[in-house]
Design an enzyme around this catalytic site. Structure first.
Site, PDB file in Angstrom:
ATOM      1  N   GLY A 196     -14.421  11.638  -3.048  1.00  0.00           N
ATOM      2  CA  GLY A 196     -15.305  11.622  -2.088  1.00  0.00           C
ATOM      3  C   GLY A 196     -15.693  12.797  -1.556  1.00  0.00           C
ATOM      4  O   GLY A 196     -15.288  14.249  -1.948  1.00  0.00           O
ATOM      5  N   ARG A 197     -16.969  12.916  -0.723  1.00  0.00           N
ATOM      6  CA  ARG A 197     -17.557  13.802   0.247  1.00  0.00           C
ATOM      7  C   ARG A 197     -15.599  14.753   1.368  1.00  0.00           C
ATOM      8  O   ARG A 197     -16.020  15.987   1.231  1.00  0.00           O
ATOM      9  CB  ARG A 197     -18.090  13.465   1.729  1.00  0.00           C
ATOM     10  CG  ARG A 197     -19.146  12.039   1.210  1.00  0.00           C
ATOM     11  CD  ARG A 197     -19.796  11.674   2.128  1.00  0.00           C
ATOM     12  NE  ARG A 197     -20.786  11.095   1.774  1.00  0.00           N
ATOM     13  CZ  ARG A 197     -20.534   9.376   1.893  1.00  0.00           C
ATOM     14  NH1 ARG A 197     -19.036   9.424   1.490  1.00  0.00           N
ATOM     15  NH2 ARG A 197     -21.808   9.044   1.444  1.00  0.00           N
ATOM     16  N   ILE A 198     -15.174  14.192   1.900  1.00  0.00           N
ATOM     17  CA  ILE A 198     -14.404  14.533   2.366  1.00  0.00           C
ATOM     18  C   ILE A 198     -12.793  15.657   1.426  1.00  0.00           C
ATOM     19  O   ILE A 198     -12.527  16.298   1.598  1.00  0.00           O
ATOM     20  CB  ILE A 198     -13.119  13.774   3.330  1.00  0.00           C
ATOM     21  CG1 ILE A 198     -13.832  12.579   3.867  1.00  0.00           C
ATOM     22  CG2 ILE A 198     -12.127  14.253   3.891  1.00  0.00           C
ATOM     23  CD1 ILE A 198     -13.317  11.851   5.442  1.00  0.00           C
TER      24      ILE A 198
ATOM     25  N   ARG B 157     -11.807   8.239  -9.048  1.00  0.00           N
ATOM     26  CA  ARG B 157     -12.299   6.977  -9.816  1.00  0.00           C
ATOM     27  C   ARG B 157     -13.585   6.782 -11.022  1.00  0.00           C
ATOM     28  O   ARG B 157     -13.281   6.769 -12.606  1.00  0.00           O
ATOM     29  CB  ARG B 157     -12.975   5.592  -9.550  1.00  0.00           C
ATOM     30  CG  ARG B 157     -11.938   4.941  -8.884  1.00  0.00           C
ATOM     31  CD  ARG B 157     -13.303   3.438  -7.798  1.00  0.00           C
ATOM     32  NE  ARG B 157     -13.633   4.310  -6.864  1.00  0.00           N
ATOM     33  CZ  ARG B 157     -14.552   3.934  -6.136  1.00  0.00           C
ATOM     34  NH1 ARG B 157     -14.539   2.540  -6.144  1.00  0.00           N
ATOM     35  NH2 ARG B 157     -15.229   4.822  -4.865  1.00  0.00           N
TER      36      ARG B 157
ATOM     37  N   ILE C 154      -4.322  11.185   5.140  1.00  0.00           N
ATOM     38  CA  ILE C 154      -5.386  11.084   6.101  1.00  0.00           C
ATOM     39  C   ILE C 154      -6.185   9.947   5.079  1.00  0.00           C
ATOM     40  O   ILE C 154      -7.690  10.396   6.329  1.00  0.00           O
ATOM     41  CB  ILE C 154      -6.120  12.089   6.026  1.00  0.00           C
ATOM     42  CG1 ILE C 154      -6.607  13.075   5.370  1.00  0.00           C
ATOM     43  CG2 ILE C 154      -5.347  13.713   6.816  1.00  0.00           C
ATOM     44  CD1 ILE C 154      -7.477  14.303   4.933  1.00  0.00           C
ATOM     45  N   ALA C 155      -6.807   9.217   4.537  1.00  0.00           N
ATOM     46  CA  ALA C 155      -6.961   7.806   4.787  1.00  0.00           C
ATOM     47  C   ALA C 155      -6.960   7.292   4.862  1.00  0.00           C
ATOM     48  O   ALA C 155      -7.256   6.698   6.314  1.00  0.00           O
ATOM     49  CB  ALA C 155      -6.736   8.130   2.919  1.00  0.00           C
ATOM     50  N   ARG C 156      -5.926   5.993   4.408  1.00  0.00           N
ATOM     51  CA  ARG C 156      -5.508   4.623   4.824  1.00  0.00           C
ATOM     52  C   ARG C 156      -4.264   3.979   4.700  1.00  0.00           C
ATOM     53  O   ARG C 156      -3.289   5.108   3.877  1.00  0.00           O
ATOM     54  CB  ARG C 156      -6.084   3.016   4.486  1.00  0.00           C
ATOM     55  CG  ARG C 156      -7.817   3.503   5.144  1.00  0.00           C
ATOM     56  CD  ARG C 156      -7.648   3.108   6.554  1.00  0.00           C
ATOM     57  NE  ARG C 156      -8.997   2.850   7.387  1.00  0.00           N
ATOM     58  CZ  ARG C 156      -9.218   3.769   7.464  1.00  0.00           C
ATOM     59  NH1 ARG C 156      -9.983   5.253   7.839  1.00  0.00           N
ATOM     60  NH2 ARG C 156     -11.087   3.282   8.259  1.00  0.00           N
TER      61      ARG C 156
ATOM     62  N   GLU D   5      -0.407   0.491  11.808  1.00  0.00           N
ATOM     63  CA  GLU D   5      -1.370   0.988  13.223  1.00  0.00           C
ATOM     64  C   GLU D   5      -0.733   0.034  14.092  1.00  0.00           C
ATOM     65  O   GLU D   5      -1.749  -1.026  14.062  1.00  0.00           O
ATOM     66  CB  GLU D   5      -1.942   1.438  13.162  1.00  0.00           C
ATOM     67  CG  GLU D   5      -2.308   3.299  12.186  1.00  0.00           C
ATOM     68  CD  GLU D   5      -3.934   3.308  11.702  1.00  0.00           C
ATOM     69  OE1 GLU D   5      -4.026   3.288  12.219  1.00  0.00           O
ATOM     70  OE2 GLU D   5      -3.403   4.419  10.415  1.00  0.00           O
TER      71      GLU D   5
ATOM     72  N   HIS E   9      -3.592   9.181  14.096  1.00  0.00           N
ATOM     73  CA  HIS E   9      -5.576   8.543  12.814  1.00  0.00           C
ATOM     74  C   HIS E   9      -6.377   9.045  14.007  1.00  0.00           C
ATOM     75  O   HIS E   9      -6.769   8.872  14.634  1.00  0.00           O
ATOM     76  CB  HIS E   9      -5.071   7.427  13.298  1.00  0.00           C
ATOM     77  CG  HIS E   9      -6.246   6.708  12.296  1.00  0.00           C
ATOM     78  ND1 HIS E   9      -6.468   5.552  11.571  1.00  0.00           N
ATOM     79  CD2 HIS E   9      -6.894   7.029  11.747  1.00  0.00           C
ATOM     80  CE1 HIS E   9      -7.157   5.242  10.834  1.00  0.00           C
ATOM     81  NE2 HIS E   9      -8.125   6.728  10.290  1.00  0.00           N
ATOM     82  N   ILE E  10      -6.580  10.350  13.896  1.00  0.00           N
ATOM     83  CA  ILE E  10      -7.156  11.721  14.586  1.00  0.00           C
ATOM     84  C   ILE E  10      -8.005  12.774  14.022  1.00  0.00           C
ATOM     85  O   ILE E  10      -8.251  13.142  14.387  1.00  0.00           O
ATOM     86  CB  ILE E  10      -6.527  12.246  15.446  1.00  0.00           C
ATOM     87  CG1 ILE E  10      -5.193  12.950  15.103  1.00  0.00           C
ATOM     88  CG2 ILE E  10      -5.667  11.469  16.952  1.00  0.00           C
ATOM     89  CD1 ILE E  10      -4.729  14.080  16.430  1.00  0.00           C
TER      90      ILE E  10
HETATM   91  C1  DGY Z   1     -12.488   6.245   9.356  1.00  0.00           C
HETATM   92  O1  DGY Z   1     -13.979   6.980   9.927  1.00  0.00           O
HETATM   93  O2  DGY Z   1     -12.463   5.714   8.710  1.00  0.00           O
HETATM   94  C2  DGY Z   1     -11.390   6.841  10.036  1.00  0.00           C
HETATM   95  O3  DGY Z   1     -10.034   6.437   9.882  1.00  0.00           O
HETATM   96  C3  DGY Z   1     -11.895   7.026  11.656  1.00  0.00           C
HETATM   97  O4  DGY Z   1     -11.732   8.000  12.779  1.00  0.00           O
END
Ligand code: DGY
Length: 327
Positions: A158-160, A180, A239-241, A270, A288-289
């Site tokens: 996606g975008r990120i 996907r 860096i997702a979940r 978390e 989570h920063i």
């Molecule tokens: C989001 O935007 O989903 C990040 O995980 C929290 O900044």
């Protein structure tokens, strides 16, 4: 008699000037301190309200909205919204919104920072130095993995993910991705990114970056079997979940040398971090920063405020919030 002003709740301390923007239209209950709520406390807070501005900490589902007859809008400050039961909100006629775009570049910057810190052992070597263990420069100390010339796998484009791919070309990396849906050919060309199957991505990546949304389908998609397919010298960055990775399996892979290193900004439970991961030297852990720059966090809150104002029928976009989440 003038209509009563809608009542909204801001679940965590955010930026005061943005809360003032809400006060132009609404009666606002703002929370002065960072705090954790039980499910019942969230239900009680939402019960008398018309809308709420919440963060990923607040989980909202049927149990939280059933006793909130006036509730019409939930504005999530964040792009990910797995804290919200979107189906339940939609069937109760509640509009949910999120904050895409404004955090893309900052989050991609951080993904790269975490990748570099992990591959080049930056936090591990700093800890070692601070512990007074540096007696003499030595040739084989803290050897890590190169980024330049390596293959970066991106899971979720996606975008990120695309922001990560753009940065990778500056590091002369070969970019493979799995998603996907495949990107249009012109976007693949612009990003110099090649689409591959999930298995091939795992097997080919020197560094694997997880940037996909979390859902029932992606829960523990990186499990023991997936980790076993990766190169033993590979780096994994999430860096997702947190729930995308089976953390117990990851800790075993890192401890046994099945995987070289991991960089994790997100965790399944978390703020708790599993003890097995905390004990390892070859994992970089951050709280989570990824979107936490001054500019970006302000932009996220401003957008969430725009969304809430519009979703409650006020302001210049009354009735058309910029970022509705489709069920
Ligand atoms: C989001 O935007 O989903 C990040 O995980 C929290 O900044």
């Amino acid at each position: 008699m003038p209509e009563p002003r809608p009542r909204v709740w801001v679940s965590q301390p955010l930026f005061e000037d943005q809360i003032e923007r809400l006060r132009e239209y609404f009666d606002v209950a703002a929370t002065p301190e960072v705090r954790a709520y039980s499910e019942d406390e969230i239900a009680a807070a939402l019960a008398p309200l018309d809308g709420a501005l919440v963060t990923l900490n607040e989980r909202i589902g049927p149990g939280q909205i059933d006793a909130a007859p006036r509730l019409r809008a939930i504005a999530n400050v964040g792009v990910g919204y797995n804290n919200l039961d979107i189906e339940a909100l939609a069937s109760a006629g509640i509009v949910a919104t999120n904050t895409p775009d404004v955090l893309t570049e900052t989050t991609a910057d951080f993904g790269f920072a975490l990748l570099m810190a992990t591959a080049r052992r930056i936090t591990e070597s700093e800890r070692w130095l601070r512990e007074g263990r540096w007696q003499q420069w030595s040739f084989q100390n803290m050897l890590g993995a190169d980024l330049h010339g390596s293959t970066l796998g991106i899971l979720g484009m996606g975008r990120i993910g695309q922001g990560i791919a753009r940065r990778a070309s500056g590091f002369d990396m070969r970019v493979l991705y799995h998603n996907r849906s495949r990107l249009p050919a012109h976007t693949e060309r612009a990003l110099q990114a090649h689409y591959v199957g999930f298995e091939e991505l795992l097997a080919s990546a020197d560094h694997l970056m997880l940037v996909l949304p979390y859902s029932g389908q992606t829960h523990h998609i990186i499990d023991a079997a997936a980790l076993a397919r990766m190169k033993p010298a590979a780096t994994l960055v999430n860096i997702a979940r947190g729930g995308i990775v089976d953390e117990a399996a990851l800790a075993i892979a890192l401890a046994t040398g099945e995987l070289a290193a991991a960089g994790l900004d997100v965790f399944e439970e978390e703020p708790a971090v599993c003890a097995e991961l905390l004990a390892l030297r070859n994992v970089v852990l951050t709280p989570h920063i990824a979107s936490a720059s001054f500019t970006t966090r302000r932009a996220m809150v401003a957008l969430a405020v725009d969304n809430l104002v519009a979703a409650l029928g006020r302001g210049p976009n009354a009735g058309s919030p910029p970022n509705p989440i489709r069920a």
